[in-house]
Design an enzyme around this catalytic site. Structure first.
Site, PDB file in Angstrom:
ATOM      1  CG  ASN A  40       2.352   0.536   3.930  1.00  0.00           C
ATOM      2  OD1 ASN A  40       2.033  -0.595   3.628  1.00  0.00           O
ATOM      3  ND2 ASN A  40       3.592   0.978   3.848  1.00  0.00           N
ATOM      4  N   GLY A  41       0.536  -1.387   6.139  1.00  0.00           N
ATOM      5  CA  GLY A  41       1.046  -2.346   7.118  1.00  0.00           C
ATOM      6  C   GLY A  41      -0.054  -3.301   7.521  1.00  0.00           C
TER       7      GLY A  41
ATOM      8  CD  GLU B 131      15.189 -12.235 -11.893  1.00  0.00           C
ATOM      9  OE1 GLU B 131      14.857 -12.839 -10.866  1.00  0.00           O
ATOM     10  OE2 GLU B 131      14.698 -11.131 -12.200  1.00  0.00           O
TER      11      GLU B 131
ATOM     12  CD  GLU C   2       8.275 -11.008 -10.979  1.00  0.00           C
ATOM     13  OE1 GLU C   2       8.312 -10.506  -9.860  1.00  0.00           O
ATOM     14  OE2 GLU C   2       9.157 -10.787 -11.841  1.00  0.00           O
TER      15      GLU C   2
ATOM     16  CE  LYS D 284      10.453  -2.182  -8.366  1.00  0.00           C
ATOM     17  NZ  LYS D 284      10.947  -3.256  -9.238  1.00  0.00           N
TER      18      LYS D 284
ATOM     19  CB  CYS E  60      -0.932   0.110   1.196  1.00  0.00           C
ATOM     20  SG  CYS E  60      -2.009  -1.306   1.414  1.00  0.00           S
TER      21      CYS E  60
ATOM     22  CG  HIS F 168      18.009 -36.538 -11.015  1.00  0.00           C
ATOM     23  ND1 HIS F 168      18.307 -37.880 -10.913  1.00  0.00           N
ATOM     24  CD2 HIS F 168      19.189 -35.913 -11.232  1.00  0.00           C
ATOM     25  CE1 HIS F 168      19.611 -38.055 -11.030  1.00  0.00           C
ATOM     26  NE2 HIS F 168      20.178 -36.867 -11.245  1.00  0.00           N
TER      27      HIS F 168
ATOM     28  CD1 TRP G  62      -0.878  -5.862  -3.874  1.00  0.00           C
ATOM     29  CD2 TRP G  62      -0.536  -6.585  -1.792  1.00  0.00           C
ATOM     30  NE1 TRP G  62      -0.477  -7.180  -3.946  1.00  0.00           N
ATOM     31  CE2 TRP G  62      -0.269  -7.643  -2.693  1.00  0.00           C
ATOM     32  CE3 TRP G  62      -0.395  -6.822  -0.422  1.00  0.00           C
ATOM     33  CZ2 TRP G  62       0.145  -8.904  -2.270  1.00  0.00           C
ATOM     34  CZ3 TRP G  62       0.007  -8.078   0.011  1.00  0.00           C
ATOM     35  CH2 TRP G  62       0.289  -9.092  -0.914  1.00  0.00           C
TER      36      TRP G  62
ATOM     37  NE  ARG H  20       4.475   1.806  -0.596  1.00  0.00           N
ATOM     38  CZ  ARG H  20       5.542   1.410   0.062  1.00  0.00           C
ATOM     39  NH1 ARG H  20       6.732   1.561  -0.462  1.00  0.00           N
ATOM     40  NH2 ARG H  20       5.440   0.876   1.255  1.00  0.00           N
TER      41      ARG H  20
ATOM     42  CE  LYS I 220      11.480 -10.049 -13.552  1.00  0.00           C
ATOM     43  NZ  LYS I 220      12.361 -10.130 -12.425  1.00  0.00           N
TER      44      LYS I 220
HETATM   45  C1  G6P Z   1       8.561  -7.948  -4.527  1.00  0.00           C
HETATM   46  C2  G6P Z   1       8.819  -7.502  -5.950  1.00  0.00           C
HETATM   47  C3  G6P Z   1      10.020  -8.249  -6.513  1.00  0.00           C
HETATM   48  C4  G6P Z   1      11.230  -8.059  -5.609  1.00  0.00           C
HETATM   49  C5  G6P Z   1      10.921  -8.490  -4.172  1.00  0.00           C
HETATM   50  C6  G6P Z   1      12.043  -8.110  -3.216  1.00  0.00           C
HETATM   51  O1  G6P Z   1       8.099  -9.264  -4.521  1.00  0.00           O
HETATM   52  O2  G6P Z   1       7.679  -7.732  -6.753  1.00  0.00           O
HETATM   53  O3  G6P Z   1      10.317  -7.750  -7.808  1.00  0.00           O
HETATM   54  O4  G6P Z   1      12.299  -8.791  -6.105  1.00  0.00           O
HETATM   55  O5  G6P Z   1       9.735  -7.836  -3.715  1.00  0.00           O
HETATM   56  O6  G6P Z   1      12.127  -6.715  -3.162  1.00  0.00           O
HETATM   57  P1  G6P Z   1      13.400  -5.909  -2.689  1.00  0.00           P
HETATM   58  O7  G6P Z   1      12.982  -4.466  -2.785  1.00  0.00           O
HETATM   59  O8  G6P Z   1      13.673  -6.322  -1.273  1.00  0.00           O
HETATM   60  O9  G6P Z   1      14.517  -6.255  -3.597  1.00  0.00           O
END
Ligand code: G6P
Length: 608
Positions: free
Chosen positions: A99-100, A481, A488, A603, A2, A504, A74, A27, A485
Site C-alpha cells: 500500500n503506497g 458539503e 460523490e 475512504k 489499498c 457574480h 485502488w 480503502r 455528498k
Molecule cells: C477521502 C474520503 C473523504 C474524506 C477525505 C479526507 O477523500 O473519500 O470522505 O473526507 O478522504 O479523509 P480524512 O480521513 O483525512 O478525514
C-alpha cells in the site's frame, strides 16, 4: 490507499484474510488478490472487481495454508487488471502486497530489466518483488532481504512479504503508509487498519515509521526500528468495539451512519462539559497552555474534513475572537506559508492516515508553530501519535466512503475547541451554546424523522445532471458539503456557492432544469438569503429550501420547503447538514449507484 492483510496462524488463513479484505474494501475496491503458502509453494488467486470476485474464485478453488498475504487495490500505477492486482510474485519465490507509491520505481525497473528481469505488470509494486528475489537468490533470508531493499525505495509503503523458502514467516515494513500488527493467541497478523483483524484479535501494535516486523509461527513477533535495533512496541487494546462490521437493519452503511449521529454526538460530548462550561482538560494536560498562547489558528484537512474546518473558522473568529485560516492539505504542503508568531496548527482527519494531511503536519513542525492539535476519529492513528495534543471524535468506525457522522462529530469537536479557546483567552464560557449542545442529539433525531419527506423530495433529482447548493455564513461550508455528498455518491455535478455570490456568475446557469438547494436557518443573514432565493425564482430555478420552522418561506410553485426545528444559530450548521446527507443518499439509491463504495473513490487516501 489499498488495504493489506497478512496472517501467520494455527489454522487455514484463507477465511481470515478474506474477511480482512472485506473490512478493508473501503480503502480501494478495483481488484483483489491473495497468496497462501502451502509447504514451499506459493499459491495465488487474483480477480478484477470487488473482494466478492476474489471470494468466488477462492470458493471454486480454495487456497489451503496457515500463512498468507492479501490485498484490495485502488489503482495508482496501471489499470485495474488481474495482472496489476497484488500480490506480486518474483520468480514464484517471493510474494508482495503493498500500500503506497514507490516514487522511484522507474529507474529501479530499468536497472532490473537490463539485468534480464521480465515484468508482468505496470505497477510500481512489482519492483519490490524482483528486488527481494534478487536478494534471496544471493542467500539472504526474507528479513535481511527486506531490510536491504527498503533502503532503495523512495515514496511511501506498507508492505507484507513472504518467501517460498521460509514457511510460516511474514515480514512487514512501514514507511509513510499505515500498518498495524495484530497480536493473536499463538497467531500474528498484519493489516492496514485494526478493523480488518477484529474477528481474530483486539490487541494491536501500531508500527512506527521505518519499522520492520517479522511474524513467525506460534505468534512470535519481533520489531526492529529504522536504525535496525530490536524494539518493544506497546500493545494497545482496541477500544472501538466491532459494532460497525454489519449494516444491521439498514440497507447501506451510509444510512446506518447517518442515523447513528444522535448517539455519536452524545459520545463526543461525554465528559467534556461541566456546569455550563467546556472542560479544557479534555483536550489533554498541555492544552490549556497551548490555547492560552494561540494568537492565530491554521486549520488543515482534506475533503469533508476540510469543510468542517471552514465551519470552524466562522465559530473561532466569532465566539473566540481568534483569526483562523483554513486550507486543503495538498495545497498547504507545497506553499511557502508564512506562520505568524503564536500560531496553533490544527489538523482535521477522520482516519488520521490521509497522506496529504500527515505530510502537512510534518511540514508544519518545521515552520515554528506553537504546537499541533489533531481532531481525529481513530485513536492510535499516525496523525494522533504525531500531534502534540489530540481530541478524539468518537464517531466509531465509518465504513461508507462518503463521510457523514465523522463530519458532524468533527463539528462538535470544533465547537468544543471554540469554547475552550474562548474560555482560556477571554474567560467567556458561552453558557448558552454549552446548554444547547446537550440538546443536539434530540434535535438531530427530529431532523432524521424527516427521512420519508426527504426521500420523496429526492425524486425530483433522479434525472438531473446538475445541482446548485446555496448557503450563507457558516452555512456556505454546509452547502459545500451537501454538494460534495451529491457528487460523490450520485455522480450528479453539483456546485456550492455563498448565496451572495450567485449574481457574480452562477446565476447564468439557472433555468427551469436547475435544482437549487438552500439551507435557511433563522440567523441574521436570513433576509439577505431570501433575496438571493428570489433571484433564483425569478430565473425559473427550482428551489428546495431547508428552513427553520419560524421563518416565513412558504412552499409555492417552484419552491419546496421542508422545515427544521429551531436551533441556536451557533449549532445550526450541524443540524442543517443532516437533511443534505439524506437527500444525497436517496438520490443515489434512486440512481442505483454503489452508495457505500462510489466509483473511483476510497475512504482513506494514504497516497499523495
Ligand atoms: C477521502 C474520503 C473523504 C474524506 C477525505 C479526507 O477523500 O473519500 O470522505 O473526507 O478522504 O479523509 P480524512 O480521513 O483525512 O478525514
Amino acid at each position: 490507499m489499498c488495504g493489506i492483510v497478512a496472517a501467520v496462524a494455527q489454522r487455514n488463513v484463507q477465511e481470515i484474510l478474506l474477511e480482512g479484505l472485506k473490512r478493508l474494501e473501503y480503502r480501494g475496491y478495483d481488484s483483489a488478490g491473495m497468496t497462501v503458502q502451502d509447504g514451499s509453494v506459493l499459491s495465488r488467486h487474483r480477480a478484477v472487481g470487488k473482494v466478492g470476485a476474489l471470494a468466488a474464485k477462492l470458493a471454486a478453488a480454495p487456497l489451503p495454508g496457515t500463512t498468507g498475504i492479501a490485498h484490495t487495490r485502488w489503482a495508482t500505477h496501471g489499470k485495474p487488471t488481474e495482472a496489476n492486482a497484488h500480490p506480486h510474485h518474483g520468480a514464484e519465490r517471493v510474494a508482495v502486497v503493498h500500500n503506497g507509491i514507490i516514487e522511484n520505481y522507474e529507474p529501479i525497473k530499468q536497472r532490473l530489466e537490463s539485468d534480464g528481469v521480465t515484468f508482468n505488470s505496470q505497477t510500481d509494486t512489482e519492483v519490490i518483488a524482483h528486488l527481494l528475489d534478487e536478494r534471496l537468490s544471493k542467500g539472504e533470508d526474507l528479513f535481511e532481504a527486506t531490510r536491504t531493499i527498503v533502503t532503495q525505495l523512495g515514496g511511501a509503503y506498507a508492505l507484507g512479504v513472504m518467501s517460498a523458502s521460509e514457511p510460516g514467516v511474514v515480514v512487514g515494513a512501514r514507511q509513510g503508509s499505515p500498518l498495524v500488527v495484530g497480536v493473536g493467541i499463538d497467531e500474528a497478523f498484519l493489516a492496514s487498519d485494526p478493523m480488518a483483524l477484529l474477528p481474530v484479535t483486539d490487541r494491536f501494535i501500531y508500527l512506527e515509521e521505518g519499522d520492520l516486523v517479522v511474524l513467525r509461527e506460534k505468534g512470535a513477533i519481533s520489531v526492529v526500528d529504522r536504525a535496525g535495533q530490536p524494539v518493544e512496541r506497546t500493545v494497545h487494546t482496541f477500544e472501538h468495539g466491532d459494532g460497525a462490521a454489519s449494516k444491521g437493519e439498514y440497507r447501506h452503511y451510509m444510512l446506518k451512519e447517518i442515523f447513528e449521529q444522535p448517539e455519536v454526538i452524545e459520545a463526543v460530548l461525554e465528559g467534556r462539559l461541566s456546569a455550563g462550561s467546556v472542560l479544557v482538560e479534555s483536550f489533554g494536560p498541555d492544552a490549556q497552555a497551548l490555547f492560552q498562547r494561540a494568537r492565530q489558528i491554521h486549520v488543515i484537512a482534506c475533503g469533508t474534513s476540510f469543510h468542517a474546518g471552514l465551519v470552524a473558522r466562522y465559530w473561532l473568529e466569532r465566539y473566540a475572537g481568534v483569526p483562523v485560516q483554513v486550507e486543503v492539505a495538498s495545497e498547504y504542503r507545497y506553499r511557502h506559508p508564512v506562520v505568524p508568531e503564536g500560531t496553533l496548527f490544527v489538523a482535521l482527519s477522520q482516519s488520521g492516515e490521509t497522506a496529504d494531511t500527515l505530510a502537512a503536519l510534518r511540514f508544519a513542525k518545521t515552520l515554528g508553530y506553537i504546537g499541533s492539535l489533531a481532531i481525529c476519529n481513530v485513536p492510535g492513528s499516525s496523525l494522533v501519535r504525531e500531534s502534540d495534543v489530540a481530541l478524539m471524535t468518537r464517531a466509531g468506525p465509518e465504513i461508507g466512503v462518503a463521510s457523514t457522522k465523522a463530519f458532524t462529530t468533527q463539528l462538535v469537536a470544533l465547537m468544543l475547541l471554540t469554547l475552550a479557546v474562548a474560555k482560556v483567552q477571554r474567560g467567556d464560557d458561552h453558557r448558552d451554546i454549552v446548554e444547547v449542545l446537550g440538546t443536539l442529539p434530540g434535535l438531530c433525531r427530529q431532523v432524521l424523522a424527516l427521512n420519508g419527506q426527504i426521500e420523496a423530495l429526492s425524486q425530483a433529482f433522479a434525472e438531473k445532471q446538475h445541482a446548485l447548493f446555496l448557503g450563507r455564513g457558516a452555512h456556505y461550508p454546509v452547502a459545500l458539503e451537501g454538494a460534495l455528498k451529491l457528487k460523490e455518491i450520485s455522480y450528479i455535478h453539483a456546485e456550492a456557492y455563498p448565496a451572495g455570490e450567485l449574481k457574480h456568475g452562477p446565476l447564468a446557469l439557472v433555468d427551469s432544469e436547475m435544482p437549487v438547494i438552500s439551507v435557511a436557518p433563522n440567523d441574521d443573514l436570513l433576509e439577505k438569503l431570501k433575496s438571493n432565493l428570489q433571484e433564483v425564482r425569478a430565473r425559473g430555478g427550482q428551489l428546495f429550501v431547508f428552513a427553520d420552522e419560524n421563518v416565513d418561506i412558504t412552499g409555492q410553485e417552484g419552491i419546496q420547503v421542508l422545515t427544521l426545528p429551531y436551533v441556536h444559530e451557533a449549532l445550526a450548521p450541524l443540524l442543517y447538514t443532516l437533511p443534505l446527507q439524506l437527500l444525497s443518499y436517496h438520490v443515489a439509491v434512486l440512481k442505483g449507484t454503489d452508495v457505500d463504495q462510489p466509483r473511483n473513490l476510497a475512504k482513506s487516501v494514504t497516497v499523495e
